[in-house]
Motif scaffolding. Structure first.
Motif, PDB file in Angstrom:
ATOM      1  N   ILE A  69     -27.945  -5.550 -10.298  1.00  0.00           N
ATOM      2  CA  ILE A  69     -28.199  -5.167 -11.694  1.00  0.00           C
ATOM      3  C   ILE A  69     -29.620  -5.569 -12.091  1.00  0.00           C
ATOM      4  N   GLY A  70     -30.004  -6.799 -11.738  1.00  0.00           N
ATOM      5  CA  GLY A  70     -31.352  -7.267 -12.064  1.00  0.00           C
ATOM      6  C   GLY A  70     -32.420  -6.410 -11.417  1.00  0.00           C
ATOM      7  N   GLY A 131     -38.055 -10.641 -17.899  1.00  0.00           N
ATOM      8  CA  GLY A 131     -37.628 -11.984 -17.501  1.00  0.00           C
ATOM      9  C   GLY A 131     -36.141 -12.059 -17.223  1.00  0.00           C
ATOM     10  N   ILE A 132     -35.352 -11.425 -18.078  1.00  0.00           N
ATOM     11  CA  ILE A 132     -33.899 -11.409 -17.877  1.00  0.00           C
ATOM     12  C   ILE A 132     -33.569 -10.660 -16.591  1.00  0.00           C
ATOM     13  N   GLY A 133     -34.185  -9.501 -16.404  1.00  0.00           N
ATOM     14  CA  GLY A 133     -33.947  -8.725 -15.190  1.00  0.00           C
ATOM     15  C   GLY A 133     -34.374  -9.470 -13.938  1.00  0.00           C
ATOM     16  N   ALA A 134     -35.518 -10.139 -14.012  1.00  0.00           N
ATOM     17  CA  ALA A 134     -36.004 -10.908 -12.860  1.00  0.00           C
ATOM     18  C   ALA A 134     -35.048 -12.031 -12.515  1.00  0.00           C
ATOM     19  N   SER A 135     -34.544 -12.704 -13.530  1.00  0.00           N
ATOM     20  CA  SER A 135     -33.620 -13.810 -13.307  1.00  0.00           C
ATOM     21  C   SER A 135     -32.326 -13.329 -12.662  1.00  0.00           C
ATOM     22  N   ILE A 136     -31.779 -12.254 -13.191  1.00  0.00           N
ATOM     23  CA  ILE A 136     -30.532 -11.722 -12.643  1.00  0.00           C
ATOM     24  C   ILE A 136     -30.728 -11.277 -11.204  1.00  0.00           C
ATOM     25  N   SER A 137     -31.920 -10.798 -10.888  1.00  0.00           N
ATOM     26  CA  SER A 137     -32.173 -10.338  -9.518  1.00  0.00           C
ATOM     27  C   SER A 137     -32.344 -11.492  -8.536  1.00  0.00           C
ATOM     28  N   GLY A 138     -32.369 -12.716  -9.044  1.00  0.00           N
ATOM     29  CA  GLY A 138     -32.403 -13.876  -8.158  1.00  0.00           C
ATOM     30  C   GLY A 138     -33.705 -14.648  -8.135  1.00  0.00           C
ATOM     31  N   MET A 139     -34.643 -14.298  -8.991  1.00  0.00           N
ATOM     32  CA  MET A 139     -35.910 -15.031  -9.006  1.00  0.00           C
ATOM     33  C   MET A 139     -35.703 -16.423  -9.578  1.00  0.00           C
ATOM     34  N   LYS A 140     -36.467 -17.366  -9.087  1.00  0.00           N
ATOM     35  CA  LYS A 140     -36.318 -18.773  -9.459  1.00  0.00           C
ATOM     36  C   LYS A 140     -37.099 -19.112 -10.722  1.00  0.00           C
ATOM     37  N   LEU A 141     -36.532 -19.967 -11.550  1.00  0.00           N
ATOM     38  CA  LEU A 141     -37.094 -20.326 -12.854  1.00  0.00           C
ATOM     39  C   LEU A 141     -38.471 -20.986 -12.739  1.00  0.00           C
ATOM     40  N   ILE A 142     -38.577 -22.055 -11.972  1.00  0.00           N
ATOM     41  CA  ILE A 142     -39.806 -22.857 -11.945  1.00  0.00           C
ATOM     42  C   ILE A 142     -40.998 -22.078 -11.384  1.00  0.00           C
ATOM     43  N   PRO A 143     -40.906 -21.526 -10.156  1.00  0.00           N
ATOM     44  CA  PRO A 143     -42.098 -20.828  -9.644  1.00  0.00           C
ATOM     45  C   PRO A 143     -42.478 -19.603 -10.481  1.00  0.00           C
ATOM     46  N   LEU A 188     -37.423  -3.298  -5.794  1.00  0.00           N
ATOM     47  CA  LEU A 188     -37.039  -2.896  -4.441  1.00  0.00           C
ATOM     48  C   LEU A 188     -37.118  -4.076  -3.474  1.00  0.00           C
ATOM     49  N   TYR A 189     -38.178  -4.878  -3.609  1.00  0.00           N
ATOM     50  CA  TYR A 189     -38.370  -6.049  -2.751  1.00  0.00           C
ATOM     51  C   TYR A 189     -37.212  -7.034  -2.915  1.00  0.00           C
ATOM     52  N   GLU A 190     -36.848  -7.330  -4.167  1.00  0.00           N
ATOM     53  CA  GLU A 190     -35.749  -8.256  -4.428  1.00  0.00           C
ATOM     54  C   GLU A 190     -34.426  -7.698  -3.940  1.00  0.00           C
ATOM     55  N   MET A 191     -34.256  -6.383  -3.997  1.00  0.00           N
ATOM     56  CA  MET A 191     -33.013  -5.758  -3.551  1.00  0.00           C
ATOM     57  C   MET A 191     -32.847  -5.903  -2.040  1.00  0.00           C
TER      58      MET A 191
END
Length: 193
Positions: A69-70, A131-143, A188-191
């Motif tokens: 979804i992200g 930001g919400i989409g990035a988070s849901i896709s699995g990106m890390k908060l701190i970096p 696409l990269y995160e997927m």
């Protein structure tokens, strides 16, 4: 691997910051270091908040579905920015070509703290969905948040310098499609991770 995603996200999220810096530079309005820090810190806080909100959403959605979804949200946002830019181009709503016209140069000014806060709020709200989409896709908060902070500072400063020395409207014309393409690549990269 997540560092690459964080940097791609920060680059895409801050294309608008670069353009804001350029537009103030063109008007010969400096963005002092203190105001740059204020804008960057507010954007940083907004990134943390939106990523946190995305993490909260993942509590109600299975991890694999949340990531997909992200990624889809990022791709849709990227397509939106790209298509919007194409429509604006076809409708003739383009930035003026005389951005670099040295004839009508106003004297140097600096933006106020109040104006810096308003700019930061606008940039932050504009990036919330990403930001919400990035988070849901699995990106890390701190970096991701730190990359956004640093790139915001650099882009705002660099944009202001570029605008003050003169730049063509072509840079603004390409900002939307470039930002959109970066988001599509990021999704696409995160997927594929």
């Amino acid at each position: 691997m997540h560092l690459i995603s964080s940097i791609l996200f920060a680059l895409s999220a801050n294309i608008d910051t670069l353009i804001v810096g350029i537009s103030y530079g063109i008007k010969k309005e400096r963005v002092p270091f203190a105001e740059n820090i204020v804008i960057s810190l507010i954007t940083f806080a907004g990134t943390i908040f939106s990523i946190y909100m995305g993490l909260q959403l993942t509590l109600f959605i299975p991890a694999s579905a949340a990531q997909r979804i992200g990624c889809i949200v990022l791709i849709i946002l990227g397509l939106y920015y790209t298509v919007k830019s194409i429509i604006e181009y076809r409708q003739g709503r383009l930035p003026p070509d005389d951005w670099d016209n040295p004839e009508a140069e106003p004297p140097d000014k600096t933006i106020s703290l109040k104006e810096a806060i308003l700019i930061a709020c606008a940039l932050t709200v504009n990036n919330m969905g990403m930001g919400i989409g990035a988070s849901i896709s699995g990106m890390k908060l701190i970096p991701t948040s730190i990359a956004t902070l640093l790139i915001c500072m650099v882009f705002l400063h660099a944009g202001n310098k570029i605008g003050r020395i003169g730049v063509s409207g072509a840079l603004k014309r390409w900002a939307g499609p470039v930002s959109g393409m970066i988001l599509i690549v990021l999704g696409l990269y995160e997927m594929l991770l």
